[in-house]
Design a protein around this motif. Sequence first.
Motif, PDB file in Angstrom:
ATOM      1  N   THR A   1      -6.750  -6.277  -3.991  1.00  0.00           N
ATOM      2  CA  THR A   1      -6.411  -5.699  -2.686  1.00  0.00           C
ATOM      3  C   THR A   1      -7.198  -6.356  -1.554  1.00  0.00           C
ATOM      4  O   THR A   1      -6.825  -6.223  -0.385  1.00  0.00           O
ATOM      5  CB  THR A   1      -6.670  -4.181  -2.669  1.00  0.00           C
ATOM      6  OG1 THR A   1      -8.075  -3.921  -2.813  1.00  0.00           O
ATOM      7  CG2 THR A   1      -5.906  -3.493  -3.784  1.00  0.00           C
TER       8      THR A   1
ATOM      9  N   SER B   1      -3.578   3.555   3.752  1.00  0.00           N
ATOM     10  CA  SER B   1      -2.774   2.510   4.382  1.00  0.00           C
ATOM     11  C   SER B   1      -1.560   3.151   5.037  1.00  0.00           C
ATOM     12  O   SER B   1      -1.019   4.145   4.544  1.00  0.00           O
ATOM     13  CB  SER B   1      -2.310   1.481   3.350  1.00  0.00           C
ATOM     14  OG  SER B   1      -3.408   0.781   2.805  1.00  0.00           O
TER      15      SER B   1
ATOM     16  N   GLN C   1      -1.001  -0.314   9.598  1.00  0.00           N
ATOM     17  CA  GLN C   1      -2.339  -0.799   9.305  1.00  0.00           C
ATOM     18  C   GLN C   1      -2.666  -0.540   7.828  1.00  0.00           C
ATOM     19  O   GLN C   1      -2.624   0.597   7.377  1.00  0.00           O
ATOM     20  CB  GLN C   1      -3.386  -0.094  10.188  1.00  0.00           C
ATOM     21  CG  GLN C   1      -4.801  -0.571   9.994  1.00  0.00           C
ATOM     22  CD  GLN C   1      -5.034  -1.984  10.532  1.00  0.00           C
ATOM     23  OE1 GLN C   1      -4.496  -2.344  11.583  1.00  0.00           O
ATOM     24  NE2 GLN C   1      -5.802  -2.790   9.819  1.00  0.00           N
ATOM     25  N   ALA C   2      -2.960  -1.628   7.095  1.00  0.00           N
ATOM     26  CA  ALA C   2      -3.282  -1.500   5.672  1.00  0.00           C
ATOM     27  C   ALA C   2      -4.784  -1.558   5.471  1.00  0.00           C
ATOM     28  O   ALA C   2      -5.528  -2.066   6.314  1.00  0.00           O
ATOM     29  CB  ALA C   2      -2.603  -2.609   4.881  1.00  0.00           C
ATOM     30  N   ALA C   3      -5.216  -1.056   4.351  1.00  0.00           N
ATOM     31  CA  ALA C   3      -6.641  -1.086   4.003  1.00  0.00           C
ATOM     32  C   ALA C   3      -6.778  -1.397   2.520  1.00  0.00           C
ATOM     33  O   ALA C   3      -6.032  -0.846   1.701  1.00  0.00           O
ATOM     34  CB  ALA C   3      -7.295   0.255   4.329  1.00  0.00           C
TER      35      ALA C   3
ATOM     36  N   GLN D   1     -10.168  -6.342   6.919  1.00  0.00           N
ATOM     37  CA  GLN D   1     -10.726  -7.319   5.988  1.00  0.00           C
ATOM     38  C   GLN D   1     -12.189  -7.080   5.661  1.00  0.00           C
ATOM     39  O   GLN D   1     -12.783  -7.793   4.861  1.00  0.00           O
ATOM     40  CB  GLN D   1     -10.585  -8.731   6.581  1.00  0.00           C
ATOM     41  CG  GLN D   1      -9.145  -9.180   6.792  1.00  0.00           C
ATOM     42  CD  GLN D   1      -8.406  -9.413   5.478  1.00  0.00           C
ATOM     43  OE1 GLN D   1      -9.004  -9.500   4.419  1.00  0.00           O
ATOM     44  NE2 GLN D   1      -7.085  -9.501   5.552  1.00  0.00           N
TER      45      GLN D   1
ATOM     46  N   SER E   1      -2.450   0.116  -1.402  1.00  0.00           N
ATOM     47  CA  SER E   1      -3.032  -0.877  -0.497  1.00  0.00           C
ATOM     48  C   SER E   1      -1.983  -1.841   0.043  1.00  0.00           C
ATOM     49  O   SER E   1      -2.320  -2.828   0.710  1.00  0.00           O
ATOM     50  CB  SER E   1      -4.126  -1.660  -1.225  1.00  0.00           C
ATOM     51  OG  SER E   1      -5.191  -0.810  -1.587  1.00  0.00           O
TER      52      SER E   1
ATOM     53  N   LYS F   1      -4.218  -5.971   8.001  1.00  0.00           N
ATOM     54  CA  LYS F   1      -5.108  -5.316   7.052  1.00  0.00           C
ATOM     55  C   LYS F   1      -6.558  -5.464   7.478  1.00  0.00           C
ATOM     56  O   LYS F   1      -6.980  -6.528   7.947  1.00  0.00           O
ATOM     57  CB  LYS F   1      -4.921  -5.912   5.654  1.00  0.00           C
ATOM     58  CG  LYS F   1      -5.784  -5.268   4.589  1.00  0.00           C
ATOM     59  CD  LYS F   1      -5.435  -5.749   3.194  1.00  0.00           C
ATOM     60  CE  LYS F   1      -5.829  -7.196   2.973  1.00  0.00           C
ATOM     61  NZ  LYS F   1      -5.630  -7.611   1.563  1.00  0.00           N
TER      62      LYS F   1
ATOM     63  N   ASP G   1      -2.714 -10.579   0.936  1.00  0.00           N
ATOM     64  CA  ASP G   1      -2.250  -9.960   2.175  1.00  0.00           C
ATOM     65  C   ASP G   1      -1.471  -8.686   1.880  1.00  0.00           C
ATOM     66  O   ASP G   1      -0.829  -8.554   0.839  1.00  0.00           O
ATOM     67  CB  ASP G   1      -1.346 -10.921   2.950  1.00  0.00           C
ATOM     68  CG  ASP G   1      -2.119 -12.105   3.525  1.00  0.00           C
ATOM     69  OD1 ASP G   1      -3.338 -11.959   3.737  1.00  0.00           O
ATOM     70  OD2 ASP G   1      -1.507 -13.174   3.737  1.00  0.00           O
ATOM     71  N   ALA G   2      -1.515  -7.775   2.837  1.00  0.00           N
ATOM     72  CA  ALA G   2      -0.711  -6.560   2.724  1.00  0.00           C
ATOM     73  C   ALA G   2       0.657  -6.804   3.346  1.00  0.00           C
ATOM     74  O   ALA G   2       0.803  -7.597   4.282  1.00  0.00           O
ATOM     75  CB  ALA G   2      -1.418  -5.397   3.415  1.00  0.00           C
TER      76      ALA G   2
END
Length: 502
Positions: A62, A102, A106-108, A89, A375, A87, A66-67
Amino acid sequence: MTTLAPSADTARAHGGPDSDPSSQESGAGGTGNSHDEKKPHGKMLHPVVMTIWVVLAAVALTYLIDAGQFERKDKLVVPGTYHVVPKTQSVATLFAPAVTQSTPQQAAPASLVSAFVAVPNGLIKNAPLIFMVMFVGGMFGVMRKTGVVDAGIDRLLQLTAGNVYMLAPLLMVLIGLGSTLLGFISEYLVIIPMVMVLARRLGLSNLFAVGLVAIAAKVGYIASVTNPLSLAVAQPIVGVPLFSGIAMRIGVFVVFLTLGILYLLVHVRRSGYRRATAQASLQEHPQVKLSGRHKATLVVLAIAAAMLVIGTRELRWGNVELSAFYVLISIVTAAVGRLDSRSAADAFVDGMKGMILAGLLIGLAASVELILQNSLVLDTLIDHFTRLARGQSAVWVANGLMAVQMVLDVFIPSVSGKAAVSMPIIGPIAQLSGVSGQTSVLAFVLGGGLTNLVTPTSGMLLAYLATARVGFGQWLKFILPLFVVLLLLSGGALALAVWTGY
């Protein structure tokens, strides 16, 4: 797979203190020779530890990938809609004190907290399957307590004179047919303890027992002649009639199962098995006759097997319905077998205890998919893999799609779930490259079935191994030669499918 204070019957069924000395091998279940008994099994990686390492590897992915997301309609991926999602980083996210969330905007990446929370969530996600597996163990505990398992196996060995070269092919054909025609896979967990008893009578190892069941069941899935779990989702997505193209898949099933049977029998011969020795050993046991009570119990089991086929095929039973069915069969078996209520309950609970490890591994395997999904990196992996198959010749595309399915199967063990995610993307790629929808379905079933022979994220494979007390490393060493042969033949089958316009 060790139970607390098991009864003598259950201990023998699960390789406990009262079982044969030859079966006292914590990793492999027992091979019946002194060399294997002296192996340092303490160095073998515990399956739970191995699966936790896989979970941590998913957490690392994850951060490295990339997300992104595809748009979905009715749970199916919409081709061409993949887009990258920004995402966070920061490595500090790894040590965030809460579960990382996520969103489409915006992803995490996963934190350690997220990884640990994914474990119970994986258990919750697969709870119906886990309970079904545990109830299978309970049902077998009751069956073993009635004495019908031992009596039936002894009678079977008497009728076949202990000839494993006759027994193994017959059992594997029956198991393979159930798998490839009806989609049976988890249902075969109940067979493994029975085959373990059979193997012990013949002086063979638990590796033989799990190999017999797993090879036949997995080959059935590789071919998926009319497997509803594989075909009911995949074929309609690419626009081909359900269960069509059966001839090619029958050919794959016959060739692959024949090779699987021969491979297991060669293993039996190399393990030092001698038919004369096995027969002499069997003659030392008293001749067993099935009592009226045993015969009545076997009739109940035969009816249960028929109902299992009708329920899964016609009534669309899922894991919850199967769990209830196994409880019912346990009660009926106890009544017909004339067990008192306390003995039956103790046997059921002891049988369930023997399946706790299998259930835990199924939940842990599901947590890998949850981590990647939460994620937003799972869709990225799918997009990258499918891009690799574009722009090549039809034969290469067909084999490339199979390779894509093999990799995806590591991250998405669910057959129907993988079909819903991948087939809407693979279908158009295949058509643009001159690969028919039927061939793309063949690539789908071949790829997923092959990976399920070796992947540590297959909860059902881990459950098989845990039930038989066979280490994953030992299984890989055993199965890899057959896996390589089947992989090469699968590539050839796809090439033939392209050349013949399948």
